[in-house]
Write a protein that holds these residues in place. Structure first.
Motif, PDB file in Angstrom:
ATOM      1  N   THR A  34       3.221  -4.747   3.645  1.00 48.80           N
ATOM      2  CA  THR A  34       4.042  -3.776   4.378  1.00 48.80           C
ATOM      3  C   THR A  34       3.446  -2.369   4.272  1.00 48.80           C
ATOM      4  OG1 THR A  34       5.981  -5.102   3.836  1.00 48.80           O
ATOM      5  CG2 THR A  34       6.396  -2.879   4.646  1.00 48.80           C
ATOM      6  N   LYS A  35       3.051  -2.017   3.060  1.00 51.66           N
ATOM      7  CA  LYS A  35       2.511  -0.662   2.861  1.00 51.66           C
ATOM      8  C   LYS A  35       1.172  -0.492   3.569  1.00 51.66           C
ATOM      9  CE  LYS A  35       5.055   0.763  -1.196  1.00 51.66           C
ATOM     10  NZ  LYS A  35       6.318   0.141  -0.821  1.00 51.66           N
ATOM     11  N   GLN A  36       0.386  -1.546   3.607  1.00 49.83           N
ATOM     12  CA  GLN A  36      -0.883  -1.427   4.328  1.00 49.83           C
ATOM     13  C   GLN A  36      -0.657  -1.366   5.841  1.00 49.83           C
ATOM     14  OE1 GLN A  36      -3.049  -4.609   2.347  1.00 49.83           O
ATOM     15  NE2 GLN A  36      -4.103  -3.119   1.068  1.00 49.83           N
ATOM     16  N   LEU A  37       0.443  -1.963   6.293  1.00 45.02           N
ATOM     17  CA  LEU A  37       0.787  -1.807   7.712  1.00 45.02           C
ATOM     18  C   LEU A  37       1.197  -0.354   8.001  1.00 45.02           C
ATOM     19  CD1 LEU A  37       1.263  -3.170  10.495  1.00 45.02           C
ATOM     20  CD2 LEU A  37       3.630  -3.524   9.792  1.00 45.02           C
ATOM     21  N   VAL A  38       1.867   0.262   7.039  1.00 47.48           N
ATOM     22  CA  VAL A  38       2.227   1.685   7.188  1.00 47.48           C
ATOM     23  C   VAL A  38       0.953   2.522   7.363  1.00 47.48           C
ATOM     24  CG1 VAL A  38       3.192   3.694   5.968  1.00 47.48           C
ATOM     25  CG2 VAL A  38       4.380   1.506   5.881  1.00 47.48           C
ATOM     26  N   ILE A  39      -0.048   2.253   6.513  1.00 48.55           N
ATOM     27  CA  ILE A  39      -1.310   2.995   6.602  1.00 48.55           C
ATOM     28  C   ILE A  39      -1.971   2.731   7.964  1.00 48.55           C
ATOM     29  CG2 ILE A  39      -3.638   3.220   5.621  1.00 48.55           C
ATOM     30  CD1 ILE A  39      -2.393   2.369   2.903  1.00 48.55           C
ATOM     31  N   MET A  40      -1.953   1.463   8.365  1.00 54.19           N
ATOM     32  CA  MET A  40      -2.560   1.098   9.654  1.00 54.19           C
ATOM     33  C   MET A  40      -1.883   1.858  10.802  1.00 54.19           C
ATOM     34  SD  MET A  40      -4.522  -0.682  11.671  1.00 54.19           S
ATOM     35  CE  MET A  40      -5.326  -1.937  10.679  1.00 54.19           C
ATOM     36  N   MET A  41      -0.556   1.837  10.799  1.00 51.96           N
ATOM     37  CA  MET A  41       0.187   2.492  11.887  1.00 51.96           C
ATOM     38  C   MET A  41      -0.072   3.998  11.913  1.00 51.96           C
ATOM     39  SD  MET A  41       1.729   0.709  13.898  1.00 51.96           S
ATOM     40  CE  MET A  41       1.539  -1.027  14.020  1.00 51.96           C
ATOM     41  N   ALA A  42      -0.096   4.605  10.723  1.00 53.22           N
ATOM     42  CA  ALA A  42      -0.389   6.048  10.665  1.00 53.22           C
ATOM     43  C   ALA A  42      -1.804   6.299  11.172  1.00 53.22           C
ATOM     44  CB  ALA A  42      -0.221   6.559   9.241  1.00 53.22           C
ATOM     45  N   ASN A  85      11.157   6.435   1.929  1.00 50.65           N
ATOM     46  CA  ASN A  85      11.028   7.824   2.372  1.00 50.65           C
ATOM     47  C   ASN A  85       9.600   8.353   2.376  1.00 50.65           C
ATOM     48  OD1 ASN A  85      13.703   8.055   2.908  1.00 50.65           O
ATOM     49  ND2 ASN A  85      14.211   8.946   0.932  1.00 50.65           N
ATOM     50  N   THR A  86       8.649   7.448   2.513  1.00 45.79           N
ATOM     51  CA  THR A  86       7.289   7.898   2.737  1.00 45.79           C
ATOM     52  C   THR A  86       7.167   8.146   4.236  1.00 45.79           C
ATOM     53  OG1 THR A  86       6.522   6.511   0.962  1.00 45.79           O
ATOM     54  CG2 THR A  86       4.851   7.322   2.472  1.00 45.79           C
ATOM     55  N   ILE A  87       6.728   9.319   4.589  1.00 50.83           N
ATOM     56  CA  ILE A  87       6.655   9.667   5.997  1.00 50.83           C
ATOM     57  C   ILE A  87       5.267  10.227   6.275  1.00 50.83           C
ATOM     58  CG2 ILE A  87       7.629  11.105   7.835  1.00 50.83           C
ATOM     59  CD1 ILE A  87      10.185  11.250   6.145  1.00 50.83           C
ATOM     60  N   GLY A  88       4.628   9.765   7.317  1.00 54.00           N
ATOM     61  CA  GLY A  88       3.304  10.307   7.588  1.00 54.00           C
ATOM     62  C   GLY A  88       2.795   9.944   8.958  1.00 54.00           C
ATOM     63  N   ASN A  89       1.657  10.497   9.271  1.00 52.98           N
ATOM     64  CA  ASN A  89       1.005  10.186  10.531  1.00 52.98           C
ATOM     65  C   ASN A  89      -0.503  10.183  10.301  1.00 52.98           C
ATOM     66  OD1 ASN A  89       0.260  12.832  10.345  1.00 52.98           O
ATOM     67  ND2 ASN A  89       1.803  13.550  11.781  1.00 52.98           N
ATOM     68  N   LYS A  90      -1.265  10.259  11.374  1.00 52.13           N
ATOM     69  CA  LYS A  90      -2.706  10.117  11.190  1.00 52.13           C
ATOM     70  C   LYS A  90      -3.314  11.291  10.421  1.00 52.13           C
ATOM     71  CE  LYS A  90      -3.955  11.996  15.698  1.00 52.13           C
ATOM     72  NZ  LYS A  90      -4.692  11.763  16.943  1.00 52.13           N
ATOM     73  N   TYR A  91      -2.560  12.358  10.258  1.00 52.02           N
ATOM     74  CA  TYR A  91      -3.057  13.482   9.469  1.00 52.02           C
ATOM     75  C   TYR A  91      -2.691  13.347   7.988  1.00 52.02           C
ATOM     76  CZ  TYR A  91      -3.627  15.148  14.179  1.00 52.02           C
ATOM     77  OH  TYR A  91      -3.985  15.231  15.488  1.00 52.02           O
ATOM     78  N   GLY A  92      -2.038  12.230   7.646  1.00 51.48           N
ATOM     79  CA  GLY A  92      -1.728  11.983   6.242  1.00 51.48           C
ATOM     80  C   GLY A  92      -0.235  11.935   5.980  1.00 51.48           C
ATOM     81  N   ILE A  93       0.078  11.774   4.722  1.00 46.00           N
ATOM     82  CA  ILE A  93       1.476  11.662   4.320  1.00 46.00           C
ATOM     83  C   ILE A  93       2.086  13.062   4.238  1.00 46.00           C
ATOM     84  CG2 ILE A  93       2.988  10.993   2.392  1.00 46.00           C
ATOM     85  CD1 ILE A  93       1.761   8.642   3.993  1.00 46.00           C
ATOM     86  N   VAL A  94       3.187  13.266   4.933  1.00 46.05           N
ATOM     87  CA  VAL A  94       3.821  14.575   4.886  1.00 46.05           C
ATOM     88  C   VAL A  94       4.986  14.629   3.885  1.00 46.05           C
ATOM     89  CG1 VAL A  94       3.116  15.306   7.171  1.00 46.05           C
ATOM     90  CG2 VAL A  94       5.222  14.033   6.930  1.00 46.05           C
ATOM     91  N   GLU A  95       5.499  13.462   3.583  1.00 46.28           N
ATOM     92  CA  GLU A  95       6.486  13.406   2.504  1.00 46.28           C
ATOM     93  C   GLU A  95       6.217  12.165   1.699  1.00 46.28           C
ATOM     94  OE1 GLU A  95      10.679  13.719   3.032  1.00 46.28           O
ATOM     95  OE2 GLU A  95      10.414  15.271   4.541  1.00 46.28           O
TER      96      GLU A  95
END
Lengths: 199, 147
Positions: free
Chosen positions: A161-169, A180-190
């Motif tokens: 699941t967490k690697q899918l989060v990285i993939m999606m970002a 509550n990990t929140i991020g995008n392609k620029y990295g984790i913002v929270e």
């Protein structure tokens, strides 16, 4: 909370680096060979799903499937093929041949494609139900199941699941998770909160 | 299913350590004997997670083994040079596993179970590795268990 404080930034750096490495690695102009390999110690419990550019030797691990057999890992590989194809990437098998897709596969790709086209923000959750870990991508009332995995430990399913989060970002989505990990392609913002109740 | 921050951290480390480029062509993984004096009072308990930072240039070491249950700033485990003209993942893994087992024995543990998650960067011989110590038991634990 010193333990969490100690390693929080380190992990956050790691996540940011993974997202950045993936963004650098993936290109719509390339064709990628996808493969599933066991760990060097041959435990039969650790499987790496890897992408490799044609004619290149270095492999990029996109998912590490732990605490499960090869069948589960191959299933995750297949889901990643459908996902990446739906994002417009060209993926071929280990001998360089295109995958044969069933009607169901094509329906899944269409579902993935429509969902991710319509949603720039995605919540990724791992929902345990009836001995099955459902890894779900959703946004408000819209959603799609990335994978439903049995015969794996909770930890193994959460690593996927967490690697899918990285993939999606890395693919440019704004991703939220239940921790509550929140991020995008620029990295984790929270990042994971210091919630003492959860210790 | 109750989820804790600790679960999340362990999973994030496993997820990030195995994610990314692997399979180095360059062979340089140097292993040196772990120096006990670097970490005189460290105890590793069950559920420990040890993880590494990138090994680069001529400073080859695994950095930061973090005890989930107590406050320790970090551990440096130096590893020996691996003989051979080319890089062999299996030899590297076995050496690292051996070093960690030795390290655990030195800190008073009589049994342990270790998993190695690792990724190797192709450029510059850089290597990042993680070691998860999933179970460990001291002689004290054993006595308690036997009682």
């Amino acid at each position: 909370m010193k333990y969490f404080e100690q390693i929080k930034n380190r992990i956050r750096e790691q996540i940011d680096k993974c997202i950045s490495d993936l963004s650098d690695f993936l290109s719509e102009k390339e064709t990628y060979i996808i493969s599933c390999n066991g760990d060097p110690l041959k435990t039969d419990k650790v499987w790496f799903i890897e992408l490799r550019e044609k004619n290149m030797t270095s492999k990029f691990v996109i998912s590490c499937v732990i605490d499960s057999g090869e069948e589960v890992a191959r299933y995750i590989l297949h889901r990643y093929v459908l996902l990446l194809q739906s994002f417009g990437y060209s993926i071929v098998d280990e001998v360089g041949e295109e995958f044969d897709f069933s009607e169901k596969d094509i329906d899944t790709m269409i579902e993935f494609s429509e969902f991710f086209k319509n949603n720039s923000s995605v919540t990724i959750e791992n929902d345990y139900d009836n001995d099955c870990f459902n890894i779900i991508c959703s946004n408000k009332n819209d959603g799609t199941v990335f994978a439903s995995v049995k015969d794996i430990s909770a930890r193994g399913s959460w690593v996927i699941t967490k690697q899918l989060v990285i993939m999606m970002a890395g693919l440019g989505k704004f991703v939220k998770t239940s921790d509550n990990t929140i991020g995008n392609k620029y990295g984790i913002v929270e990042f994971i909160p210091n919630n003492e109740k959860n210790q | 299913m109750k989820r804790t921050n600790k679960d999340n951290f362990i999973e994030w480390i496993s997820a990030t350590c195995s994610f990314g480029l692997s399979e180095g062509k360059n062979s340089l993984v140097e292993v040196q004997e772990h120096l006990k004096s670097d970490m005189p009072d460290i105890k590793i308990r069950r559920g420990i997670l040890a993880y590494s930072s990138t090994i680069c240039d001529n400073e080859h070491f695994i950095k930061k083994a973090i005890d989930c249950n107590s406050e320790i700033p970090g551990v440096f485990i130096k590893i020996d040079s691996i003989e051979g003209s080319y890089y062999c993942e299996l030899i590297a893994d076995n050496n690292i596993k051996f070093m960690f087992l030795k390290f655990i024995e030195e800190t008073g543990f009589i049994s342990s179970k270790i998993h190695i998650y690792k990724k190797v960067f192709e450029s510059n011989g850089k290597v990042t590795m993680s070691v998860v110590i999933e179970e460990s038991m001291t002689s004290e634990d054993l006595e308690t268990k036997n009682e």
